[in-house]
Design a protein around this motif. Structure first.
Motif, PDB file in Angstrom:
ATOM      1  N   GLY A  29       0.957  -1.103  -0.112  1.00 37.60           N
ATOM      2  CA  GLY A  29       0.110   0.020   0.079  1.00 37.60           C
ATOM      3  C   GLY A  29       0.925   1.186   0.010  1.00 37.60           C
ATOM      4  O   GLY A  29       1.949   1.309   0.640  1.00 37.60           O
ATOM      5  N   ARG A  30       0.362   2.339  -0.495  1.00 35.52           N
ATOM      6  CA  ARG A  30       0.996   3.657  -0.819  1.00 35.52           C
ATOM      7  C   ARG A  30       0.196   4.735  -0.260  1.00 35.52           C
ATOM      8  O   ARG A  30      -1.076   4.508  -0.254  1.00 35.52           O
ATOM      9  CB  ARG A  30       1.366   3.757  -2.069  1.00 35.52           C
ATOM     10  N   THR A  31       0.985   5.836  -0.056  1.00 29.60           N
ATOM     11  CA  THR A  31      -0.040   6.967   0.278  1.00 29.60           C
ATOM     12  C   THR A  31       0.636   8.119  -0.527  1.00 29.60           C
ATOM     13  O   THR A  31       1.649   8.251  -0.946  1.00 29.60           O
ATOM     14  CB  THR A  31       0.499   7.652   1.855  1.00 29.60           C
ATOM     15  N   ALA A  32      -0.500   9.101  -1.227  1.00 28.14           N
ATOM     16  CA  ALA A  32      -0.259   9.954  -1.953  1.00 28.14           C
ATOM     17  C   ALA A  32      -0.878  11.167  -1.360  1.00 28.14           C
ATOM     18  O   ALA A  32      -2.127  11.243  -1.108  1.00 28.14           O
ATOM     19  CB  ALA A  32      -0.725   9.899  -3.461  1.00 28.14           C
ATOM     20  N   MET A  33      -0.298  12.602  -1.167  1.00 22.94           N
ATOM     21  CA  MET A  33      -0.850  13.567  -0.544  1.00 22.94           C
ATOM     22  C   MET A  33      -0.696  14.676  -1.631  1.00 22.94           C
ATOM     23  O   MET A  33       0.415  14.855  -2.270  1.00 22.94           O
ATOM     24  CB  MET A  33       0.105  14.025   0.648  1.00 22.94           C
ATOM     25  N   VAL A  34      -1.810  15.361  -1.746  1.00 24.24           N
ATOM     26  CA  VAL A  34      -1.994  16.513  -2.561  1.00 24.24           C
ATOM     27  C   VAL A  34      -2.195  17.827  -1.735  1.00 24.24           C
ATOM     28  O   VAL A  34      -3.242  17.833  -1.167  1.00 24.24           O
ATOM     29  CB  VAL A  34      -2.988  16.219  -3.772  1.00 24.24           C
ATOM     30  N   THR A  35      -1.160  18.598  -1.689  1.00 25.55           N
ATOM     31  CA  THR A  35      -1.481  19.810  -1.037  1.00 25.55           C
ATOM     32  C   THR A  35      -1.369  21.053  -1.648  1.00 25.55           C
ATOM     33  O   THR A  35      -0.828  21.180  -2.738  1.00 25.55           O
ATOM     34  CB  THR A  35      -0.362  19.945   0.183  1.00 25.55           C
ATOM     35  N   GLY A  36      -1.868  22.192  -1.131  1.00 30.84           N
ATOM     36  CA  GLY A  36      -1.845  23.431  -1.777  1.00 30.84           C
ATOM     37  C   GLY A  36      -3.037  24.396  -1.239  1.00 30.84           C
ATOM     38  O   GLY A  36      -3.867  23.952  -0.302  1.00 30.84           O
ATOM     39  N   ALA A  37      -3.150  25.676  -1.509  1.00 29.52           N
ATOM     40  CA  ALA A  37      -3.898  26.714  -1.157  1.00 29.52           C
ATOM     41  C   ALA A  37      -5.206  26.191  -1.424  1.00 29.52           C
ATOM     42  O   ALA A  37      -5.587  25.366  -2.511  1.00 29.52           O
ATOM     43  CB  ALA A  37      -3.523  27.968  -1.438  1.00 29.52           C
ATOM     44  N   ALA A  38      -6.168  26.983  -1.139  1.00 26.28           N
ATOM     45  CA  ALA A  38      -7.543  26.881  -1.418  1.00 26.28           C
ATOM     46  C   ALA A  38      -7.621  26.965  -3.066  1.00 26.28           C
ATOM     47  O   ALA A  38      -7.066  28.351  -3.639  1.00 26.28           O
ATOM     48  CB  ALA A  38      -8.526  27.756  -0.844  1.00 26.28           C
ATOM     49  N   GLY A  39      -8.499  26.391  -3.611  1.00 24.31           N
ATOM     50  CA  GLY A  39      -8.970  26.672  -5.029  1.00 24.31           C
ATOM     51  C   GLY A  39      -7.872  26.059  -6.168  1.00 24.31           C
ATOM     52  O   GLY A  39      -8.256  26.458  -7.318  1.00 24.31           O
ATOM     53  N   LEU A  40      -6.960  25.370  -5.717  1.00 26.44           N
ATOM     54  CA  LEU A  40      -5.648  25.088  -6.656  1.00 26.44           C
ATOM     55  C   LEU A  40      -6.204  23.569  -7.366  1.00 26.44           C
ATOM     56  O   LEU A  40      -5.436  23.373  -8.089  1.00 26.44           O
ATOM     57  CB  LEU A  40      -4.526  25.020  -6.015  1.00 26.44           C
ATOM     58  N   GLY A  41      -7.203  22.965  -7.054  1.00 24.98           N
ATOM     59  CA  GLY A  41      -7.889  21.950  -7.749  1.00 24.98           C
ATOM     60  C   GLY A  41      -7.192  20.471  -7.299  1.00 24.98           C
ATOM     61  O   GLY A  41      -7.201  19.636  -8.089  1.00 24.98           O
ATOM     62  N   LYS A  42      -6.900  20.556  -6.049  1.00 26.59           N
ATOM     63  CA  LYS A  42      -6.637  19.362  -5.192  1.00 26.59           C
ATOM     64  C   LYS A  42      -7.710  18.223  -5.523  1.00 26.59           C
ATOM     65  O   LYS A  42      -7.367  17.151  -5.795  1.00 26.59           O
ATOM     66  CB  LYS A  42      -6.438  19.551  -3.835  1.00 26.59           C
ATOM     67  N   SER A  43      -8.927  18.542  -5.281  1.00 23.50           N
ATOM     68  CA  SER A  43     -10.041  17.676  -5.056  1.00 23.50           C
ATOM     69  C   SER A  43     -10.373  17.314  -6.636  1.00 23.50           C
ATOM     70  O   SER A  43     -10.517  15.944  -6.913  1.00 23.50           O
ATOM     71  CB  SER A  43     -11.268  18.057  -4.723  1.00 23.50           C
ATOM     72  N   LEU A  44     -10.121  18.180  -7.660  1.00 21.29           N
ATOM     73  CA  LEU A  44     -10.511  17.810  -9.163  1.00 21.29           C
ATOM     74  C   LEU A  44      -9.142  16.839  -9.467  1.00 21.29           C
ATOM     75  O   LEU A  44      -9.539  16.033 -10.217  1.00 21.29           O
ATOM     76  CB  LEU A  44     -10.095  19.175  -9.925  1.00 21.29           C
ATOM     77  N   LEU A  45      -7.878  16.976  -8.977  1.00 20.30           N
ATOM     78  CA  LEU A  45      -6.933  16.305  -9.394  1.00 20.30           C
ATOM     79  C   LEU A  45      -7.428  14.675  -8.979  1.00 20.30           C
ATOM     80  O   LEU A  45      -6.908  13.790  -9.537  1.00 20.30           O
ATOM     81  CB  LEU A  45      -5.780  16.646  -8.724  1.00 20.30           C
ATOM     82  N   VAL A  46      -7.823  14.882  -7.689  1.00 21.95           N
ATOM     83  CA  VAL A  46      -8.199  13.248  -7.110  1.00 21.95           C
ATOM     84  C   VAL A  46      -8.977  12.418  -7.786  1.00 21.95           C
ATOM     85  O   VAL A  46      -9.329  11.495  -8.269  1.00 21.95           O
ATOM     86  CB  VAL A  46      -8.300  13.596  -5.695  1.00 21.95           C
ATOM     87  N   ALA A  47     -10.400  13.414  -8.270  1.00 25.98           N
ATOM     88  CA  ALA A  47     -11.439  12.998  -9.101  1.00 25.98           C
ATOM     89  C   ALA A  47     -10.674  12.567 -10.431  1.00 25.98           C
ATOM     90  O   ALA A  47     -11.327  11.546 -11.042  1.00 25.98           O
ATOM     91  CB  ALA A  47     -12.292  13.976  -9.233  1.00 25.98           C
TER      92      ALA A  47
END
Length: 333
Positions: A29-47
């Motif tokens: 198993g692995r972990t991937a973290m996507v960080t950044g300020a509000a509105g930069l598309g973190k959830s869009l990237l995961v989707a």
């Protein structure tokens, strides 16, 4: 009128897909973290990753902070929503408590025992094969959920954990969030991605996709970049309010009120409806009055108010109203 591809995020998307391929092929198993300020598309990237990974995961578990006041194990409560207690090898009363059922019995387990039961619950949910665990908005999660996420990263699950978070200093529990992110980053094979705003060229690429039959002059793309700071959320909002008249109109279209707040340095990322509700709070209207003015239900008003308290980090309606006066340039009621 929305961007049709994740411009500027292709490398990040490919890295997430590669991480999943390793897990799906029988790797650890692995972990991937996507960080950044509000509105930069973190959830869009995961989707986008969920839609693009191959083979498709057998199980996807998704959870996030509640829209109301945080409660222990919010993430797991979201995962367990709609599941029957008998489906899992966990005591029914403990499962009801972890799922935040309104009729759950009073807690009679120690915090350590609850954490072990929470890990056991997730392990059972992913036992059928490679899975993806989606942890949205780590920065907004309650301490119990943060502890659980840290434990899951070390639990040798057949899963890829996708985590999105704003910087730890913007979180509900800054020190614990920072420790959790460090813990995740220290796991074997961890993927760490930090999203930055789009640059002027990438903004031009988005506009070219939105207006495929019209040339987009470089100076127009540059002006739009300056107005939005390259923030994908702000760009999308500007397109939604002023994009129908063509790319040139974006250079002059009025910015929505919540973007004015963002330009002033606010990172609350409010929706247009939340700005309307917040304006009513600043005018000292009750929930019933807000419902009548905006033609929405009182229950919906309550949901918006809860979201506003969380997003503006306010402890009361009065604090939220003062926040609005400072950040949205509203008159005080």
């Amino acid at each position: 009128m929305m961007p049709v591809a994740m411009v500027g995020r292709a490398a990040e998307l490919a890295e997430l897909c590669a991480a999943w391929s390793t897990v799906a092929a029988g790797g650890a198993g692995r972990t991937a973290m996507v960080t950044g300020a509000a509105g930069l598309g973190k959830s869009l990237l995961v989707a986008g990753a969920l839609a693009a990974v191959s083979p498709a995961p057998r199980t996807v578990l998704t959870g996030r902070a509640r829209i109301h006041s945080p409660a222990p194990y919010d993430w797991l409560a979201g995962v367990l929503s709609g599941r029957e207690p008998g489906e899992l090898p966990v005591p029914a009363d403990a499962l009801a408590w972890l799922a935040q059922h309104p009729d759950a019995p009073r807690e009679r387990y120690t915090p350590g025992a609850l954490l072990r039961l929470a890990v056991r619950t997730v392990r059972a949910l992913v036992s059928t094969g490679p899975a993806i665990l989606v942890v949205e908005d780590l920065h907004a999660l309650d301490p119990a959920s943060l502890n659980l996420v840290g434990e899951l990263a070390l639990a040798e699950l057949p899963a890829l954990m996708l985590v999105t978070s704003r910087p730890a200093e913007e979180s509900v529990a800054p020190e614990l969030t920072a420790r959790t992110l460090a813990r995740l980053a220290g796991t074997p094979g961890a993927v760490r991605q930090h999203l930055n705003p789009l640059d002027p060229v990438q903004v031009g690429q988005v506009l070219a996709q939105v207006y495929p039959d019209r040339p987009v002059p470089a100076e127009v793309a540059g002006t739009v970049y300056e107005r939005t700071g390259g923030n994908p959320y702000w760009l999308t909002e500007l397109l939604a309010t002023g994009g129908r008249l063509g790319p040139e109109a974006l250079a002059q279209a009025p910015l929505p009120d919540h973007l004015h707040a963002a330009r002033a340095g606010n990172t609350a990322e409010l929706t247009a409806r939340e700005v309307e509700v917040l304006t009513c709070l600043a005018a000292r209207l009750s929930n019933e009055q807000v419902a009548r003015r905006l033609d929405i239900s009182i229950r919906t008003v309550g949901v918006h108010v809860s979201n506003l308290l969380r997003k503006t980090r306010s402890a009361s309606r009065t604090e939220a109203a003062l926040w609005a006066v400072r950040h949205l340039r509203l008159p005080q009621g």
